[in-house]
Scaffold this active site. Structure first.
Site, PDB file in Angstrom:
ATOM      1  N   VAL A  42      46.359   5.737  71.601  1.00 56.24           N
ATOM      2  CA  VAL A  42      46.481   4.280  71.767  1.00 56.24           C
ATOM      3  C   VAL A  42      47.902   3.923  72.202  1.00 56.24           C
ATOM      4  CG1 VAL A  42      46.251   2.050  70.620  1.00 56.24           C
ATOM      5  CG2 VAL A  42      44.705   3.925  70.016  1.00 56.24           C
ATOM      6  N   GLU A  43      48.895   4.578  71.591  1.00 46.93           N
ATOM      7  CA  GLU A  43      50.291   4.322  71.940  1.00 46.93           C
ATOM      8  C   GLU A  43      50.559   4.645  73.405  1.00 46.93           C
ATOM      9  OE1 GLU A  43      54.753   6.001  70.737  1.00 46.93           O
ATOM     10  OE2 GLU A  43      53.064   6.281  69.371  1.00 46.93           O
ATOM     11  N   ARG A  44      49.975   5.734  73.888  1.00 47.11           N
ATOM     12  CA  ARG A  44      50.207   6.121  75.277  1.00 47.11           C
ATOM     13  C   ARG A  44      49.583   5.136  76.256  1.00 47.11           C
ATOM     14  NH1 ARG A  44      49.389  12.343  73.260  1.00 47.11           N
ATOM     15  NH2 ARG A  44      51.530  12.506  72.450  1.00 47.11           N
TER      16      ARG A  44
END
Length: 381
Positions: free
Chosen positions: A241-243
């Protein structure tokens, strides 16, 4: 993917937030080396930015992932990447595991205030001697009855000086490697928790980044997110999700930078003609915009795949790798075309150049993305 009127309207509301609550103050926040998260985050929460995909029972919008993508592109238009990153930490890095796997009690106590913006959150994975190799983490949580007693150090913690609680990845058993790690909610008011120093960085000055120390910090075992011993796997999903946050924001950043540079090139006269009339300048800006369009298309396909419940590990890794490299090209080109003025601190290009360099490092360096992709391609990397 075709955006609807609802997407457009939501994007406009986020852009209004950026234009009125952030951009007028970024120069001041950059000088101060921090922004007032406890003042800004409630305003972000009121727009819905901090819980777009989360359950309305805890204050979220209950929207699908496509609205998160739209919001992130608008966050990329901020005059300070550090503020956008801080919001991303709150909404897409520190809370996804909690929103997906947390208990009702955990969500009521910790997630709901984070969505509202009344609490500031951080994610604590990296350690001074352990960066990309998450399986080598040393921070330890020893069980004592119904409590974890946690000791260790964490590095590069965004929102670290202002956070009310952190999502901590710690070793909760003697198993080595990726086994025996757990995600634990640690309130920063706990005895033994301290910020050892605020870090000076090349860019993202408005984002407070800290090294933190946990010295026999005692928290309830009930603060464990999901399953004890499954923290590594949970954090890997949180990294995906962060990427995507990085890839989505990069599109907004590049769009804005190229738009500003086209305007400058049209107005700037050199050797009697506009800079934009020089073939190399025009072609280079057009080439970069075409690459941004391709990244946007890939992001939207990845977004659709995520909404369909597919494994997007490969697609997210491609997006993150591409975004980091592309924004570096855009930042370098925009600064170059602004000439000496672009090198001055008073010009947006210098801040953009510094801030965006992090995209190829944070959340998994380019080399880590290549390692992931090589392994998925069956190569012995």
């Amino acid at each position: 993917m075709r955006l609807t009127g609802d997407h457009v309207d939501f994007g406009k509301s986020v852009r209004h937030f950026v234009d009125t609550e952030v951009n007028p103050y970024v120069d001041e926040w950059e000088r101060e080396g921090s922004f007032p998260a406890h003042e800004l985050f409630p305003k972000a929460g009121a727009v819905g930015l901090l819980g777009i995909e989360y359950d309305p029972a805890y204050g979220g919008l209950g929207a699908d992932h496509s609205f998160q993508m739209v919001a992130c592109e608008e966050l990329g238009r901020m005059g300070s990447a550090g503020v956008g990153m801080a919001i991303g930490v709150q909404s897409m890095m520190a809370t996804p595991s909690l929103a997906q796997l947390g208990t009702h009690e955990q969500k009521t106590e910790f997630l709901a205030p984070a969505i509202a913006g009344s609490a500031v959150t951080a994610i604590a994975v990296t350690e001074p001697d352990t960066g990309s190799d998450v399986a080598r983490l040393l921070t330890r949580a020893r069980r004592d009855g119904d409590d974890w007693v946690i000791s260790g150090r964490k590095m590069f913690i965004t929102n670290g000086t202002q956070a009310d609680w952190i999502c901590l990845l710690a070793r909760t058993s003697d198993e080595g490697g990726f086994r025996g790690l757990s995600q634990v909610i640690v309130p920063t008011a706990c005895a033994g928790f301290s910020v050892s120093r605020k870090l000076d960085k090349l860019g993202n000055w408005a984002s407070d980044t800290a090294e933190i120390v946990l010295d026999d910090v005692r928290v309830p075992v009930a603060n464990t997110i999901g399953e004890i011993g499954r923290g590594f796997q949970q954090q890997m999903q949180q990294f995906v999700v962060e990427r995507m946050f990085a890839a989505y924001v990069t599109v907004g950043q590049c769009d804005t930078a190229l738009e500003l540079t086209r305007e400058f090139a049209a107005e700037r006269t050199i050797f009697g003609t506009p800079l934009a009339s020089k073939q190399y300048v025009a072609f280079r800006l057009a080439e970069l915009q075409a690459q941004v369009d391709l990244l946007r298309s890939h992001n939207r396909e990845t977004c659709e795949a995520r909404m369909a419940g597919e494994d997007i590990t490969r697609m997210a890794s491609v997006a993150k790798l591409t975004a980091g490299r592309l924004v570096r090209e855009v930042a370098d080109t925009c600064l170059q075309f602004h000439g000496g003025m672009g090198y001055l601190e008073e010009t947006w290009t210098s801040r953009f150049f510094r801030d965006t360099r992090l995209v190829s490092i944070g959340g998994g360096a380019d080399e880590v993305m290549l390692q992931v992709l090589a392994r998925l391609d069956g190569l012995p990397a």
